[in-house]
Scaffold this motif. Structure first.
Motif, PDB file in Angstrom:
ATOM      1  N   TRP A   1      -0.066   3.131   6.828  1.00  0.00           N
ATOM      2  CA  TRP A   1       0.309   2.375   5.627  1.00  0.00           C
ATOM      3  C   TRP A   1       0.139   0.880   5.872  1.00  0.00           C
ATOM      4  CZ3 TRP A   1       4.655  -0.919   5.595  1.00  0.00           C
ATOM      5  CH2 TRP A   1       4.890  -1.546   4.364  1.00  0.00           C
TER       6      TRP A   1
ATOM      7  N   ASN B   1       9.590  -3.856   0.775  1.00  0.00           N
ATOM      8  CA  ASN B   1       8.521  -2.861   0.749  1.00  0.00           C
ATOM      9  C   ASN B   1       8.471  -2.052   2.051  1.00  0.00           C
ATOM     10  OD1 ASN B   1       7.360  -4.999   2.171  1.00  0.00           O
ATOM     11  ND2 ASN B   1       5.574  -5.163   0.859  1.00  0.00           N
TER      12      ASN B   1
ATOM     13  N   GLY C   1      11.234   0.543   1.515  1.00  0.00           N
ATOM     14  CA  GLY C   1      10.765   1.522   0.530  1.00  0.00           C
ATOM     15  C   GLY C   1       9.763   2.491   1.131  1.00  0.00           C
ATOM     16  N   GLN C   2       8.858   1.977   1.959  1.00  0.00           N
ATOM     17  CA  GLN C   2       7.866   2.852   2.587  1.00  0.00           C
ATOM     18  C   GLN C   2       8.528   3.804   3.577  1.00  0.00           C
ATOM     19  OE1 GLN C   2       4.859   3.230   1.568  1.00  0.00           O
ATOM     20  NE2 GLN C   2       4.344   4.761   3.085  1.00  0.00           N
TER      21      GLN C   2
ATOM     22  N   GLN D   1      11.552   4.992   3.368  1.00  0.00           N
ATOM     23  CA  GLN D   1      12.201   6.019   2.549  1.00  0.00           C
ATOM     24  C   GLN D   1      11.179   7.035   2.051  1.00  0.00           C
ATOM     25  OE1 GLN D   1      14.350   3.950  -0.508  1.00  0.00           O
ATOM     26  NE2 GLN D   1      15.925   3.226   0.913  1.00  0.00           N
ATOM     27  N   HIS D   2      10.029   6.554   1.629  1.00  0.00           N
ATOM     28  CA  HIS D   2       8.965   7.452   1.156  1.00  0.00           C
ATOM     29  C   HIS D   2       8.504   8.380   2.284  1.00  0.00           C
ATOM     30  CE1 HIS D   2       5.366   8.877  -0.851  1.00  0.00           C
ATOM     31  NE2 HIS D   2       4.670   8.497   0.215  1.00  0.00           N
TER      32      HIS D   2
ATOM     33  N   GLY E   1      11.188  10.935   3.090  1.00  0.00           N
ATOM     34  CA  GLY E   1      11.242  11.932   2.027  1.00  0.00           C
ATOM     35  C   GLY E   1      10.101  12.933   2.091  1.00  0.00           C
ATOM     36  N   SER E   2       8.925  12.463   2.474  1.00  0.00           N
ATOM     37  CA  SER E   2       7.771  13.363   2.512  1.00  0.00           C
ATOM     38  C   SER E   2       7.834  14.360   3.667  1.00  0.00           C
ATOM     39  CB  SER E   2       6.466  12.556   2.564  1.00  0.00           C
ATOM     40  OG  SER E   2       6.359  11.861   3.781  1.00  0.00           O
TER      41      SER E   2
END
Length: 111
Positions: free
Chosen positions: A62, A74, A77-78, A80-81, A84-85
């Motif tokens: 990323w 950001n 947020g990344q 967390q993403h 989550g994935s």
């Protein structure tokens, strides 16, 4: 303009509670910026080493693809993403990590 030189040396030693080494590290470069991340998969959860690898790989990929300044918002947020994935794939695994982001003309981020 001054040039920043970076030298990286990775040395890891497995713990004594598991047979496998669950450490993972990665460096991402995007223009003049650098992200360094070290992750240690927990002794609990048989797939914690794989989780650490996935977290590092996805975060570095990323970062290397970004063309904007990475800030706390950001980056958080990344993370967390990414978490989550992989939550369904590694439901009982965990990893600790440290992240450093170095960007010209901006404060260094450490998390």
């Amino acid at each position: 303009m001054a040039t920043m030189r970076i030298s990286v040396r990775w040395q890891s030693q497995g713990g004594n509670k598991t047979k496998d080494n669950r450490d993972c590290a990665g460096i991402g470069l995007a223009g003049d910026s650098l992200l360094a991340v070290v992750a240690d998969g927990s002794t609990a959860g048989k797939d914690s080493g794989q989780l650490a690898q996935c977290l590092v790989r996805n975060l570095v990929d990323w970062f290397a693809s970004t063309s904007w300044r990475v800030g706390e918002g950001n980056l958080s947020g990344q993370l967390q993403h990414i978490h989550g994935s992989f939550a369904a794939k590694f439901p009982r695994s965990s990893a600790s990590y440290m992240i450093v982001v170095v960007q010209p003309q901006h404060p260094c981020l450490v998390g």
